[in-house]
Motif scaffolding. Structure first.
Motif, PDB file in Angstrom:
ATOM      1  N   GLN A 290      57.154  43.757   4.174  1.00  0.00           N
ATOM      2  CA  GLN A 290      56.889  44.026   5.707  1.00  0.00           C
ATOM      3  C   GLN A 290      57.258  45.483   6.042  1.00  0.00           C
ATOM      4  O   GLN A 290      56.787  46.459   6.649  1.00  0.00           O
ATOM      5  CB  GLN A 290      57.634  43.053   6.526  1.00  0.00           C
ATOM      6  N   LEU A 291      58.657  45.991   5.498  1.00  0.00           N
ATOM      7  CA  LEU A 291      59.224  47.146   5.574  1.00  0.00           C
ATOM      8  C   LEU A 291      58.252  48.241   5.062  1.00  0.00           C
ATOM      9  O   LEU A 291      57.957  49.428   5.456  1.00  0.00           O
ATOM     10  CB  LEU A 291      60.579  47.380   5.267  1.00  0.00           C
ATOM     11  N   THR A 292      57.894  48.137   3.948  1.00  0.00           N
ATOM     12  CA  THR A 292      56.864  48.859   3.263  1.00  0.00           C
ATOM     13  C   THR A 292      55.497  49.025   3.996  1.00  0.00           C
ATOM     14  O   THR A 292      55.254  50.084   4.302  1.00  0.00           O
ATOM     15  CB  THR A 292      56.448  48.318   1.831  1.00  0.00           C
ATOM     16  N   ASP A 293      55.105  47.865   4.393  1.00  0.00           N
ATOM     17  CA  ASP A 293      53.772  47.880   5.254  1.00  0.00           C
ATOM     18  C   ASP A 293      54.042  48.894   6.375  1.00  0.00           C
ATOM     19  O   ASP A 293      53.106  49.555   6.770  1.00  0.00           O
ATOM     20  CB  ASP A 293      53.434  46.511   5.650  1.00  0.00           C
ATOM     21  N   GLN A 298      52.774  53.948   9.014  1.00  0.00           N
ATOM     22  CA  GLN A 298      53.383  55.231   9.739  1.00  0.00           C
ATOM     23  C   GLN A 298      53.056  56.447   9.185  1.00  0.00           C
ATOM     24  O   GLN A 298      52.685  57.236   9.849  1.00  0.00           O
ATOM     25  CB  GLN A 298      54.934  54.859   9.839  1.00  0.00           C
ATOM     26  N   ALA A 299      53.087  56.533   7.803  1.00  0.00           N
ATOM     27  CA  ALA A 299      52.860  57.666   6.974  1.00  0.00           C
ATOM     28  C   ALA A 299      51.402  58.069   7.309  1.00  0.00           C
ATOM     29  O   ALA A 299      51.080  59.370   7.544  1.00  0.00           O
ATOM     30  CB  ALA A 299      53.158  57.447   5.465  1.00  0.00           C
ATOM     31  N   THR A 300      50.503  57.202   7.023  1.00  0.00           N
ATOM     32  CA  THR A 300      48.963  57.463   7.208  1.00  0.00           C
ATOM     33  C   THR A 300      48.703  57.895   8.718  1.00  0.00           C
ATOM     34  O   THR A 300      47.700  58.692   8.947  1.00  0.00           O
ATOM     35  CB  THR A 300      48.243  56.332   6.977  1.00  0.00           C
ATOM     36  N   ARG A 301      49.428  57.380   9.603  1.00  0.00           N
ATOM     37  CA  ARG A 301      49.045  57.607  11.095  1.00  0.00           C
ATOM     38  C   ARG A 301      49.394  59.190  11.185  1.00  0.00           C
ATOM     39  O   ARG A 301      48.705  59.944  11.916  1.00  0.00           O
ATOM     40  CB  ARG A 301      50.015  56.699  11.923  1.00  0.00           C
ATOM     41  N   PHE A 302      50.500  59.570  10.545  1.00  0.00           N
ATOM     42  CA  PHE A 302      50.750  60.880  10.671  1.00  0.00           C
ATOM     43  C   PHE A 302      50.005  61.896   9.924  1.00  0.00           C
ATOM     44  O   PHE A 302      50.122  63.027   9.877  1.00  0.00           O
ATOM     45  CB  PHE A 302      52.233  61.305  10.423  1.00  0.00           C
ATOM     46  N   GLY A 303      48.903  61.359   8.935  1.00  0.00           N
ATOM     47  CA  GLY A 303      48.020  62.074   8.307  1.00  0.00           C
ATOM     48  C   GLY A 303      48.447  62.179   6.926  1.00  0.00           C
ATOM     49  O   GLY A 303      47.559  63.027   6.173  1.00  0.00           O
ATOM     50  N   ALA A 304      49.199  61.764   6.352  1.00  0.00           N
ATOM     51  CA  ALA A 304      49.758  61.603   5.054  1.00  0.00           C
ATOM     52  C   ALA A 304      48.466  60.769   4.003  1.00  0.00           C
ATOM     53  O   ALA A 304      48.071  59.988   4.516  1.00  0.00           O
ATOM     54  CB  ALA A 304      51.195  61.099   4.451  1.00  0.00           C
ATOM     55  N   GLU A 305      48.297  61.322   3.018  1.00  0.00           N
ATOM     56  CA  GLU A 305      47.406  60.599   2.225  1.00  0.00           C
ATOM     57  C   GLU A 305      48.273  60.092   1.123  1.00  0.00           C
ATOM     58  O   GLU A 305      49.240  60.353   0.656  1.00  0.00           O
ATOM     59  CB  GLU A 305      46.320  61.787   1.280  1.00  0.00           C
ATOM     60  N   ILE A 306      47.817  58.571   0.788  1.00  0.00           N
ATOM     61  CA  ILE A 306      48.528  57.869  -0.050  1.00  0.00           C
ATOM     62  C   ILE A 306      47.486  57.614  -1.157  1.00  0.00           C
ATOM     63  O   ILE A 306      46.518  56.838  -0.952  1.00  0.00           O
ATOM     64  CB  ILE A 306      49.008  56.643   0.333  1.00  0.00           C
ATOM     65  N   LEU A 307      47.790  57.921  -2.500  1.00  0.00           N
ATOM     66  CA  LEU A 307      47.172  57.532  -3.591  1.00  0.00           C
ATOM     67  C   LEU A 307      47.708  56.514  -4.365  1.00  0.00           C
ATOM     68  O   LEU A 307      48.924  56.589  -4.655  1.00  0.00           O
ATOM     69  CB  LEU A 307      46.981  58.916  -4.447  1.00  0.00           C
ATOM     70  N   THR A 308      47.025  55.434  -4.666  1.00  0.00           N
ATOM     71  CA  THR A 308      47.677  54.294  -5.411  1.00  0.00           C
ATOM     72  C   THR A 308      47.006  54.163  -6.818  1.00  0.00           C
ATOM     73  O   THR A 308      45.700  54.603  -7.224  1.00  0.00           O
ATOM     74  CB  THR A 308      47.144  52.977  -4.815  1.00  0.00           C
TER      75      THR A 308
END
Length: 558
Positions: A290-293, A298-308
């Motif tokens: 849950q903390l990770t989610d 939060q990161a994506t809401r600020f505009g960070a890209e996340i590559l998995t």
């Protein structure tokens, strides 16, 4: 709020055995949705099912079901499972008194859970209404069809099947598991034209078939971003644990074009924790998932890209640019880099362990396996906090949990609150000065040879499950020759780079390295990968934020 698609008033149904909570949920729902939807409440799973059947007979629609997990007689998952037979298209929400990752994973597999909420949900404007708004929008757009899900067919004691399930669960992708030994599993194999020799088999919601998929292929098919949208960024964060997510949140929120690269799933070791109880601001504890989610959103809401599912294999300096190379040969550039690669659990060298990994021997908590431990005897190797958290979580399922530690007791390496909980748990036993000498089994773990480190005395113990937490090794081998590390592979930074007050010979700036700056200017380190770091979630998040502050300082002077 948009009107429901049916002419008749559509129902939102809530069920909770606590009358006060039941009334509170209904009250908050009516306040927001009462003009367009009918809110029905029930105080038991049985009465809620009766209400659903009556609604069905009248031809009413049900858009959302909100069920409390911890109800007597029929819990929330059992209710939602039976409710699916009546209203398969209704969106499903599980209410929990605290972050119960096990319940959420069970619900994903059993009832295709759409969301789970923590009680209390005050203020509803922040914690309840946005979730229900999204579910109603999805219900209307989906024309009341059931939520599509992945199907995974595999062997119960298959390391690769376990890896795929863990990947989907940690990335919060709903899926349904079918054992190849079950009739439905065999029917799915036949429909896919497979003979079962190559497993796992993954069937996507659109009917696509993936045989023994690797993480990048699986990530792409389930909608996770795997390709960067640009060639150059202000900041590249490598690693998606607490330090990396903290860096991504603060970097993106402060205007840096930020991309986070994670080789498996965000959260790192903390994301696998069943319960973190000493993290500031969560007095009732919080699961790592849950903390990770929350951090990821939060990161994506600020505009960070996340590559998995992207593995980084190299770091190069090209003038003012820092170039990050991937395993597939592609690369991206950036003004700055934060190394937040974290650590991985060390492997047991005991005889037989390597061949049984994923087949009864697991490294880390492997939360997807926890429900399968029901009624079994479980062994946990290790005496630090991660081992203690796993012991407490698994004790809810297992018949017994045995902690194996080399030291005289748990006090030297485990937080006091966890030691107290373990002492009070009736089905947890601590065996001090004991190690695993060998693991035995043909295609799955069957027994262990345990040895006393002080006397050398050995004994056999029947075992189907062993979870290992024996210290951590940094994931920094790919930095060899680029960034200075200590003898154990942890990254040196700031004052730790100096020797007798002298800077490294290859440091070519007229200032000393900043506190978290590595031997390569503009490349910083945060979290567990840093030499002499605190190895705590809170400190990792703090270092991620501090690293971004130092990135700004570096960019201003470059």
């Amino acid at each position: 709020m948009a009107e429901p698609t049916d002419a008749a008033r559509t129902v939102l149904l809530t069920v909770d055995d606590d009358p006060g909570v039941s009334r509170a949920v209904a009250r908050d729902l009516r306040r927001r949705y009462g003009a367009a939807y009918r809110v029905v409440r029930a105080e038991s799973g049985r009465s809620a099912l009766e209400a659903l059947r009556e609604l069905k007979l009248r031809g009413d629609s049900v858009a959302v079901l909100l069920a409390d997990y911890r109800m007597p007689v029929m819990n929330g998952i059992e209710f939602l499972e039976r409710a699916m037979d009546v209203y398969p298209g209704a969106r499903r929400v599980l209410l929990t008194a605290y972050a119960d990752t096990g319940a959420a994973i069970d619900a994903i597999n059993v009832v295709d859970l759409d969301h789970y909420l923590l009680k209390p949900w005050d203020p509803p404007e922040e914690k309840l209404y946005p979730v229900v708004d999204d579910l109603l929008a999805a219900w209307r757009a989906g024309d009341h069809r059931p939520v599509p899900f992945m199907k995974v067919v595999g062997h119960r004691w298959s390391a690769r099947s376990s890896e795929v399930r863990e990947f989907l669960a940690r990335n919060q992708v709903p899926y349904r598991w079918y054992s190849v030994e079950e009739p439905e599993g065999r029917r799915l194999l036949a429909a896919a034209g497979q003979d079962g020799l190559r497993l796992p088999l993954v069937i996507t919601p659109d009917g696509g078939v993936l045989v023994e998929p690797e993480a990048p292929e699986l990530a792409a098919r389930v909608g996770l971003a795997t390709t960067p949208t640009a060639d150059f960024y202000d900041l590249v964060v490598i690693g998606g644990g607490p330090a990396g997510l903290g860096s991504a949140v603060y970097g993106a929120s402060e205007g840096l074009r930020t991309v986070l690269v994670e080789r498996s799933a965000t959260g790192g070791q903390a994301g696998q924790s069943s319960r973190i109880e000493n993290y500031l601001g969560f007095p009732d504890g919080v699961s790592g998932a849950q903390l990770t989610d929350r951090a990821r959103r939060q990161a994506t809401r600020f505009g960070a890209e996340i590559l998995t599912a992207r593995e980084v294999t190299g770091l190069e300096v090209n003038g003012a640019a820092r170039v990050v190379r991937f395993a597939d040969g592609s690369a991206i550039g950036a003004h700055s880099v934060i190394l937040a690669t974290g650590v991985q659990y060390r492997r047991l060298t005991a005889e037989g362990c390597a061949g049984l990994t994923g087949c009864g021997v697991f490294y880390g908590s492997a939360l997807t396996e926890a429900p399968s431990c029901q009624g079994h005897d479980v062994f946990i190797v290790g005496g630090a906090n991660s081992a203690g958290q796993a012991a407490m979580y698994l004790s809810r399922f297992a018949k017994s949990v045995t902690l194996l530690v080399r030291g005289p007791d748990l006090s030297a390496s485990m937080s006091h609150y966890l030691v107290q909980q373990i002492t009070e748990a009736p089905n947890i036993t601590v065996r001090a000065r004991t190690e695993v000498e060998a693991a035995h089994g043909s295609d799955r773990l069957e027994r262990l040879t345990l040895r006393r480190v002080d006397t050398g005395e050995a004994e056999q113990a029947e075992a189907q499950w062993m979870f290992v937490f024996i210290g951590a090794a940094p994931l920094t081998g790919w930095l060899d020759g680029t960034v200075r590390r200590d003898g154990r592979g942890f990254i040196l930074a700031g004052p730790d780079l100096t020797v007798d007050g002298e800077l490294p010979e290859d440091w070519d700036l007229d200032r000393p390295p900043y506190h978290l700056e590595t031997s390569v200017p503009g490349v910083f380190v945060a979290g567990d990968a840093r030499a002499e770091s605190a190895k705590r979630v809170a400190s990792a998040v703090g270092e991620g934020a501090m690293a971004v502050m130092l990135v700004h300082r570096y960019l201003e002077q470059s």
